[in-house]
Design a protein around this motif. Structure first.
Motif, PDB file in Angstrom:
ATOM      1  N   ASP A  83       5.556   3.300  46.641  1.00  0.00           N
ATOM      2  CA  ASP A  83       6.555   2.678  45.786  1.00  0.00           C
ATOM      3  C   ASP A  83       7.995   2.924  46.243  1.00  0.00           C
ATOM      4  OD1 ASP A  83       6.779   5.349  45.175  1.00  0.00           O
ATOM      5  OD2 ASP A  83       6.648   5.081  43.010  1.00  0.00           O
ATOM      6  N   VAL A  84       8.155   3.281  47.526  1.00  0.00           N
ATOM      7  CA  VAL A  84       9.488   3.552  48.069  1.00  0.00           C
ATOM      8  C   VAL A  84       9.676   2.773  49.369  1.00  0.00           C
ATOM      9  CG1 VAL A  84      11.039   5.333  48.977  1.00  0.00           C
ATOM     10  CG2 VAL A  84       9.501   5.893  47.098  1.00  0.00           C
ATOM     11  N   THR A  85      10.844   2.138  49.510  1.00  0.00           N
ATOM     12  CA  THR A  85      11.188   1.453  50.744  1.00  0.00           C
ATOM     13  C   THR A  85      12.537   1.960  51.231  1.00  0.00           C
ATOM     14  OG1 THR A  85       9.995  -0.561  50.139  1.00  0.00           O
ATOM     15  CG2 THR A  85      11.658  -0.776  51.845  1.00  0.00           C
ATOM     16  N   LEU A  86      12.594   2.298  52.516  1.00  0.00           N
ATOM     17  CA  LEU A  86      13.838   2.659  53.184  1.00  0.00           C
ATOM     18  C   LEU A  86      14.288   1.429  53.961  1.00  0.00           C
ATOM     19  CD1 LEU A  86      15.945   4.758  54.206  1.00  0.00           C
ATOM     20  CD2 LEU A  86      14.361   5.215  56.089  1.00  0.00           C
ATOM     21  N   ILE A  87      15.512   1.011  53.744  1.00  0.00           N
ATOM     22  CA  ILE A  87      16.048  -0.186  54.393  1.00  0.00           C
ATOM     23  C   ILE A  87      17.340   0.192  55.112  1.00  0.00           C
ATOM     24  CG2 ILE A  87      16.985  -2.501  54.030  1.00  0.00           C
ATOM     25  CD1 ILE A  87      15.343  -2.564  51.410  1.00  0.00           C
ATOM     26  N   VAL A  88      17.473  -0.297  56.337  1.00  0.00           N
ATOM     27  CA  VAL A  88      18.700  -0.093  57.105  1.00  0.00           C
ATOM     28  C   VAL A  88      19.251  -1.468  57.456  1.00  0.00           C
ATOM     29  CG1 VAL A  88      19.729   0.896  59.178  1.00  0.00           C
ATOM     30  CG2 VAL A  88      17.829   2.079  58.054  1.00  0.00           C
ATOM     31  N   VAL A  89      20.522  -1.697  57.115  1.00  0.00           N
ATOM     32  CA  VAL A  89      21.185  -2.956  57.449  1.00  0.00           C
ATOM     33  C   VAL A  89      22.508  -2.670  58.150  1.00  0.00           C
ATOM     34  CG1 VAL A  89      20.174  -4.196  55.479  1.00  0.00           C
ATOM     35  CG2 VAL A  89      22.436  -3.176  55.251  1.00  0.00           C
ATOM     36  N   ASP A  90      22.922  -3.609  58.994  1.00  0.00           N
ATOM     37  CA  ASP A  90      24.285  -3.616  59.506  1.00  0.00           C
ATOM     38  C   ASP A  90      25.073  -4.530  58.585  1.00  0.00           C
ATOM     39  OD1 ASP A  90      23.695  -1.950  61.627  1.00  0.00           O
ATOM     40  OD2 ASP A  90      23.419  -3.595  63.056  1.00  0.00           O
ATOM     41  N   PHE A  91      26.310  -4.144  58.254  1.00  0.00           N
ATOM     42  CA  PHE A  91      27.085  -4.950  57.319  1.00  0.00           C
ATOM     43  C   PHE A  91      28.476  -5.260  57.852  1.00  0.00           C
ATOM     44  CE2 PHE A  91      28.230  -0.628  56.017  1.00  0.00           C
ATOM     45  CZ  PHE A  91      29.608  -0.725  55.852  1.00  0.00           C
ATOM     46  N   GLU A  92      29.032  -6.336  57.302  1.00  0.00           N
ATOM     47  CA  GLU A  92      30.429  -6.709  57.491  1.00  0.00           C
ATOM     48  C   GLU A  92      30.991  -6.952  56.103  1.00  0.00           C
ATOM     49  OE1 GLU A  92      31.223  -9.857  60.284  1.00  0.00           O
ATOM     50  OE2 GLU A  92      29.427  -9.337  61.427  1.00  0.00           O
ATOM     51  N   LEU A  93      31.948  -6.130  55.725  1.00  0.00           N
ATOM     52  CA  LEU A  93      32.557  -6.193  54.401  1.00  0.00           C
ATOM     53  C   LEU A  93      33.999  -6.654  54.572  1.00  0.00           C
ATOM     54  CD1 LEU A  93      32.369  -5.436  51.341  1.00  0.00           C
ATOM     55  CD2 LEU A  93      33.047  -3.120  52.006  1.00  0.00           C
ATOM     56  N   GLY A  94      34.422  -7.580  53.751  1.00  0.00           N
ATOM     57  CA  GLY A  94      35.818  -7.997  53.723  1.00  0.00           C
ATOM     58  C   GLY A  94      36.419  -7.555  52.408  1.00  0.00           C
ATOM     59  N   ILE A  95      37.382  -6.640  52.490  1.00  0.00           N
ATOM     60  CA  ILE A  95      38.010  -6.104  51.274  1.00  0.00           C
ATOM     61  C   ILE A  95      39.422  -6.671  51.175  1.00  0.00           C
ATOM     62  CG2 ILE A  95      38.782  -4.012  50.085  1.00  0.00           C
ATOM     63  CD1 ILE A  95      36.604  -2.496  51.571  1.00  0.00           C
ATOM     64  N   PRO A  96      39.748  -7.330  50.059  1.00  0.00           N
ATOM     65  CA  PRO A  96      41.095  -7.893  49.918  1.00  0.00           C
ATOM     66  C   PRO A  96      42.169  -6.809  49.972  1.00  0.00           C
ATOM     67  CG  PRO A  96      39.624  -8.782  48.249  1.00  0.00           C
ATOM     68  CD  PRO A  96      38.902  -7.651  48.914  1.00  0.00           C
ATOM     69  N   GLY A  97      43.146  -7.024  50.857  1.00  0.00           N
ATOM     70  CA  GLY A  97      44.277  -6.112  50.966  1.00  0.00           C
ATOM     71  C   GLY A  97      45.349  -6.464  49.943  1.00  0.00           C
ATOM     72  N   ASP A  98      46.449  -5.749  49.964  1.00  0.00           N
ATOM     73  CA  ASP A  98      47.543  -5.988  49.027  1.00  0.00           C
ATOM     74  C   ASP A  98      48.105  -7.400  49.141  1.00  0.00           C
ATOM     75  OD1 ASP A  98      47.296  -3.416  48.046  1.00  0.00           O
ATOM     76  OD2 ASP A  98      48.850  -2.600  49.382  1.00  0.00           O
ATOM     77  N   ASP A  99      48.042  -7.972  50.356  1.00  0.00           N
ATOM     78  CA  ASP A  99      48.558  -9.323  50.576  1.00  0.00           C
ATOM     79  C   ASP A  99      47.509 -10.408  50.315  1.00  0.00           C
ATOM     80  OD1 ASP A  99      46.838  -8.938  52.703  1.00  0.00           O
ATOM     81  OD2 ASP A  99      48.364  -9.271  54.250  1.00  0.00           O
TER      82      ASP A  99
END
Length: 132
Positions: A83-99
């Motif tokens: 009942d347990v799964t280990l998952i590994v992903v590569d990610f690309e996150l875009g976080i809005p900056g102040d501008d």
């Protein structure tokens, strides 16, 4: 025309590709409450940069998603034992900056997903780590 998706009916499954798709849909919706319901109550998430659980995790997720970040991820590995799964992903996150421009953050994420008593799969550990 695309069909409207009920974000509150999204569920993780035992298929890691589906898990990744559901996770991305909920995250990219900007709806913190919909995203947070994919987690166990006692789950730990490092999404904010520090490990949080419970109400602190929910608050951090809701505040982050309200800013409108974007997430892409690619499944790299998954391993299931009962009942347990280990998952590994590569990610690309875009976080809005102040501008308002998206600041790119790339890295890898290690997730642990558990099947709970009612048969649903929920996130137990969410540990994204940015590349240096």
């Amino acid at each position: 025309m695309t069909a409207e998706v009920d974000l509150y009916s999204l569920e993780l499954t035992d298929d890691p590709e589906v898990q990744n798709d559901v996770f991305l849909r909920a995250f990219n919706s900007g709806e913190g409450a919909a995203f947070d319901r994919l987690y166990r109550d006692d789950a730990i998430s490092n999404l904010s940069g520090k490990p949080l659980s419970g109400a602190e995790r929910t608050r951090a997720i809701t505040e982050l998603l309200a800013k409108g970040p974007t997430l892409k991820s690619t499944l790299k590995h998954s391993y299931t034992a009962g009942d347990v799964t280990l998952i590994v992903v590569d990610f690309e996150l875009g976080i809005p900056g102040d501008d308002g421009e998206l600041v790119p953050v790339k890295g890898s994420c290690t997730d642990v997903v558990r099947r709970v008593e009612d048969g649903r799969w929920l996130m137990a550990v969410d540990r994204p780590v940015a590349s240096i």
